[in-house]
Design an enzyme around this catalytic site. Structure first.
Site, mmCIF file in Angstrom:
data_model
loop_
_atom_site.group_PDB
_atom_site.id
_atom_site.type_symbol
_atom_site.label_atom_id
_atom_site.label_comp_id
_atom_site.label_asym_id
_atom_site.label_seq_id
_atom_site.Cartn_x
_atom_site.Cartn_y
_atom_site.Cartn_z
ATOM 1 N N THR A 53 0.834 -1.200 0.000
ATOM 2 C CA THR A 53 0.000 0.000 0.000
ATOM 3 C C THR A 53 0.872 1.255 0.000
ATOM 4 O OG1 THR A 53 -0.142 0.280 2.408
ATOM 5 C CG2 THR A 53 -1.722 -1.227 1.393
ATOM 6 N N GLU A 54 0.352 2.316 -0.613
ATOM 7 C CA GLU A 54 1.093 3.575 -0.667
ATOM 8 C C GLU A 54 1.359 4.156 0.710
ATOM 9 O OE1 GLU A 54 -1.866 4.307 -4.135
ATOM 10 O OE2 GLU A 54 -1.544 2.736 -2.659
ATOM 11 N N ASN A 55 0.445 3.902 1.659
ATOM 12 C CA ASN A 55 0.603 4.501 2.981
ATOM 13 C C ASN A 55 1.550 3.712 3.882
ATOM 14 O OD1 ASN A 55 -1.507 2.565 2.897
ATOM 15 N ND2 ASN A 55 -2.309 3.274 4.855
ATOM 16 N N GLY A 56 2.232 2.703 3.346
ATOM 17 C CA GLY A 56 3.316 2.092 4.085
ATOM 18 C C GLY A 56 3.040 0.766 4.738
ATOM 19 N N SER A 95 7.575 3.640 0.868
ATOM 20 C CA SER A 95 6.580 2.954 0.051
ATOM 21 C C SER A 95 6.610 3.449 -1.390
ATOM 22 C CB SER A 95 5.185 3.156 0.647
ATOM 23 O OG SER A 95 4.214 2.447 -0.083
#
Length: 220
Positions: A53-56, A95
């Site tokens: 996920t982009e948020n880590g 990320s």
């Protein structure tokens, strides 16, 4: 597999299940906000697919339900999710470095339009009152080894989303490899657009409704 099946259009969960079934075991995959996140709920147990996920977060599980909901554990679309054994967390800058560095095998994104050349438009319709949603799509479109798109084939007023040339602002050029829709699956390659599956329609009907050249791969 090249076949036509199901005598009705697919719903969003059926599209997600189809995508999930065609992701190779052990692949590293990012799921875009919205409909693509449903793919997580249909990955077969033991597939070894690692969701990013982009948020880590790495090794995200399916959407959380009931007592499993943790407001601090969400995907990039703020939807509560579960974690699988070995899940890891990191800064979102790391990320994005994974995305840009070519470390993802596949990303699954939604789209407003996809062109015959594989151009992607999914962040803005260009309308004056539209709210742009850039997110990580531009990084994913150029960073992932393969880009899959999930969308309805036509808008509510019947306008095709698979077009000769995108009229909306572009997210990425020539980046889309495959398009999953409610009516058909399309592979996009230098030789053209191949229709590999149809649902509730025929190749001939699609060719009549779309203003793009199509190759029929639904027959043996």
């Amino acid at each position: 597999m090249r076949t036509s099946h199901k005598n009705a259009p697919l719903d969003k969960h059926e599209i997600a299940a189809l995508v999930a079934g065609q992701i190779p075991d052990g692949a590293y995959v990012n799921l875009g906000i919205g409909q693509p996140t449903l793919v997580a709920d249909h990955l077969p147990p033991g597939s070894g697919v690692v969701l990013h996920t982009e948020n880590g977060m790495l090794n995200m599980g399916p959407a959380a339900q009931g007592h499993d909901v943790d407001p601090d554990l969400t995907n990039a679309g703020k939807v509560p999710v579960t974690e699988l054994p070995g899940a890891a967390y990191f800064h979102h800058a790391d990320s994005f470095a994974m995305m840009r560095g070519g470390h993802l095998d596949i990303c699954v994104l939604g789209a407003y339009q996809v062109s015959a050349g594989g151009d992607l438009a999914n962040w803005h319709t260009g309308a004056p009152d539209a709210i742009p949603a850039v997110g990580g799509a531009m990084d994913l479109a150029i960073g992932a080894k393969q880009v899959f798109v999930v969308m309805t084939l036509f808008t509510k007023n019947g306008t095709p989303k698979l077009v000769r040339k995108c009229s909306y602002p572009l997210t990425g050029l020539g980046c889309v490899d495959r398009v999953y829709t409610d009516l058909a699956v399309f592979d996009i390659a230098p030789r053209g657009i191949s229709v590999t599956h149809t649902f509730g329609t025929t190749f001939e009907e699609l060719a009549a409704r779309l203003d793009v050249p199509l190759l029929d791969a639904t027959r043996p």
